[in-house]
Design a protein around this motif. Structure first.
Motif, PDB file in Angstrom:
ATOM      1  N   PHE A   1       0.810  -1.215   0.000  1.00  0.00           N
ATOM      2  CA  PHE A   1       0.000   0.000   0.000  1.00  0.00           C
ATOM      3  C   PHE A   1       0.844   1.267   0.000  1.00  0.00           C
ATOM      4  O   PHE A   1       0.375   2.330  -0.406  1.00  0.00           O
ATOM      5  CB  PHE A   1      -0.970  -0.012   1.182  1.00  0.00           C
ATOM      6  N   LYS A   2       2.098   1.167   0.450  1.00  0.00           N
ATOM      7  CA  LYS A   2       2.977   2.332   0.365  1.00  0.00           C
ATOM      8  C   LYS A   2       3.221   2.697  -1.092  1.00  0.00           C
ATOM      9  O   LYS A   2       3.160   3.876  -1.474  1.00  0.00           O
ATOM     10  CB  LYS A   2       4.303   2.050   1.069  1.00  0.00           C
ATOM     11  N   LEU A   3       3.472   1.687  -1.930  1.00  0.00           N
ATOM     12  CA  LEU A   3       3.678   1.962  -3.358  1.00  0.00           C
ATOM     13  C   LEU A   3       2.379   2.389  -4.015  1.00  0.00           C
ATOM     14  O   LEU A   3       2.376   3.275  -4.885  1.00  0.00           O
ATOM     15  CB  LEU A   3       4.264   0.736  -4.065  1.00  0.00           C
ATOM     16  N   VAL A   4       1.268   1.778  -3.625  1.00  0.00           N
ATOM     17  CA  VAL A   4      -0.036   2.205  -4.157  1.00  0.00           C
ATOM     18  C   VAL A   4      -0.230   3.699  -3.911  1.00  0.00           C
ATOM     19  O   VAL A   4      -0.599   4.463  -4.810  1.00  0.00           O
ATOM     20  CB  VAL A   4      -1.179   1.396  -3.502  1.00  0.00           C
ATOM     21  N   GLU A   5       0.023   4.127  -2.681  1.00  0.00           N
ATOM     22  CA  GLU A   5      -0.203   5.531  -2.324  1.00  0.00           C
ATOM     23  C   GLU A   5       0.796   6.461  -3.007  1.00  0.00           C
ATOM     24  O   GLU A   5       0.432   7.569  -3.442  1.00  0.00           O
ATOM     25  CB  GLU A   5      -0.143   5.665  -0.799  1.00  0.00           C
ATOM     26  N   LEU A   6       2.041   6.021  -3.125  1.00  0.00           N
ATOM     27  CA  LEU A   6       3.027   6.839  -3.837  1.00  0.00           C
ATOM     28  C   LEU A   6       2.674   6.955  -5.319  1.00  0.00           C
ATOM     29  O   LEU A   6       2.801   8.033  -5.914  1.00  0.00           O
ATOM     30  CB  LEU A   6       4.419   6.236  -3.673  1.00  0.00           C
TER      31      LEU A   6
ATOM     32  N   ALA B   1       8.362  11.980   0.460  1.00  0.00           N
ATOM     33  CA  ALA B   1       6.979  11.751   0.853  1.00  0.00           C
ATOM     34  C   ALA B   1       6.917  10.663   1.915  1.00  0.00           C
ATOM     35  O   ALA B   1       7.754   9.757   1.937  1.00  0.00           O
ATOM     36  CB  ALA B   1       6.143  11.335  -0.359  1.00  0.00           C
ATOM     37  N   LYS B   2       5.933  10.772   2.780  1.00  0.00           N
ATOM     38  CA  LYS B   2       5.649   9.723   3.758  1.00  0.00           C
ATOM     39  C   LYS B   2       4.221   9.256   3.491  1.00  0.00           C
ATOM     40  O   LYS B   2       3.262   9.924   3.880  1.00  0.00           O
ATOM     41  CB  LYS B   2       5.775  10.241   5.183  1.00  0.00           C
ATOM     42  N   PRO B   3       4.071   8.113   2.798  1.00  0.00           N
ATOM     43  CA  PRO B   3       2.720   7.654   2.470  1.00  0.00           C
ATOM     44  C   PRO B   3       1.934   7.289   3.722  1.00  0.00           C
ATOM     45  O   PRO B   3       2.528   6.916   4.750  1.00  0.00           O
ATOM     46  CB  PRO B   3       2.973   6.423   1.590  1.00  0.00           C
ATOM     47  N   PRO B   4       0.617   7.402   3.693  1.00  0.00           N
ATOM     48  CA  PRO B   4      -0.194   7.079   4.871  1.00  0.00           C
ATOM     49  C   PRO B   4       0.038   5.674   5.417  1.00  0.00           C
ATOM     50  O   PRO B   4      -0.121   5.454   6.619  1.00  0.00           O
ATOM     51  CB  PRO B   4      -1.632   7.252   4.352  1.00  0.00           C
TER      52      PRO B   4
END
Length: 227
Positions: free
Chosen positions: A54-59, A202-205
């Motif tokens: 999900f970190k890559l999804v959000e980025l 960036a710091k993803p949610p």
């Protein structure tokens, strides 16, 4: 495969872990956090191998990194969550490499080895069959608990990933790498501005709030700067 980050609906229920003989307090806390982490639950529900997907999804939602038909290299790919995201978002050729073994993922090439060594590097280049459009690095060292040491160790990994970019990245390509906040990342970001049109962090949610991790996101690789 769905790739939306988890949301919440209704009242969240907390799962409590019963104390087990021989389990340390830290182990107990980690297990309880995992059981109550919405990203862990969503990863299981959506078929991702890790919550880190999900970190890559959000980025990617924010920076539009993964283009249809792109060639992507994932450094430190195990267990394969970022590879799954790249596939789901239209990348056509994906190569993941890690020191740890990984179960196969249909549509991707997964290599066990060190990308700094000749044979694994040759295998990556052969599997790519051309320059990469995006290099991803979620690599992190085993943490010591000493913040300054851990910061320097992850910065060294990020520098290696950046050097790799100079070998494989196509003009206009992108680069994402994990860092720990600690001061010296600023120097790296400034240096990268010579190599890329845009460099941001960036710091993803999906990054845990108590974690010092952040990601450097660079786009528009200036191929003429290759060494």
């Amino acid at each position: 495969m769905a790739s939306k980050p988890p949301g919440s609906s209704g009242r969240a229920l907390t799962t409590r872990v019963k104390t087990a003989k021989g389990r340390s307090t830290a182990s107990q806390a980690w297990l309880q956090r995992q059981l109550n982490d919405p990203y862990v639950k969503a990863a299981v529900a959506q078929g991702y191998r890790s919550r880190a997907a999900f970190k890559l999804v959000e980025l990617d939602d924010r920076f539009k990194l993964i283009k249809p038909g792109a060639r992507v290299v994932d450094l430190g790919a195990a267990p394969g969550g970022w590879v799954q995201v790249a596939l789901a978002r239209g990348a056509s050729r994906i190569v993941g490499i890690d020191l740890l073994p990984m179960d196969p993922i249909v549509g991707a090439t997964l290599i066990e080895g060190d990308f700094q060594e000749d044979a694994p590097l040759a295998a990556v280049m052969a599997a790519l069959d051309g320059p990469a459009d995006l290099v991803l690095s979620d690599m992190a060292p085993n943490t010591t608990g000493h913040n300054a040491t851990d910061h320097l160790r992850i910065m060294a990994l990020a520098e290696l990933a950046l050097e790799f970019c100079h070998r494989v990245l196509s003009p206009g390509g992108g680069f994402v790498a994990k860092l720990f906040q600690g001061g010296t990342e600023r120097a790296m970001l400034e240096g990268m501005k010579r190599d890329f049109v845009s460099v941001r962090h960036a710091k993803p949610p999906a990054s845990r709030k108590d974690s010092s991790e952040l990601y450097v996101v660079a786009t528009g690789f200036r191929a003429a700067m290759r060494g």
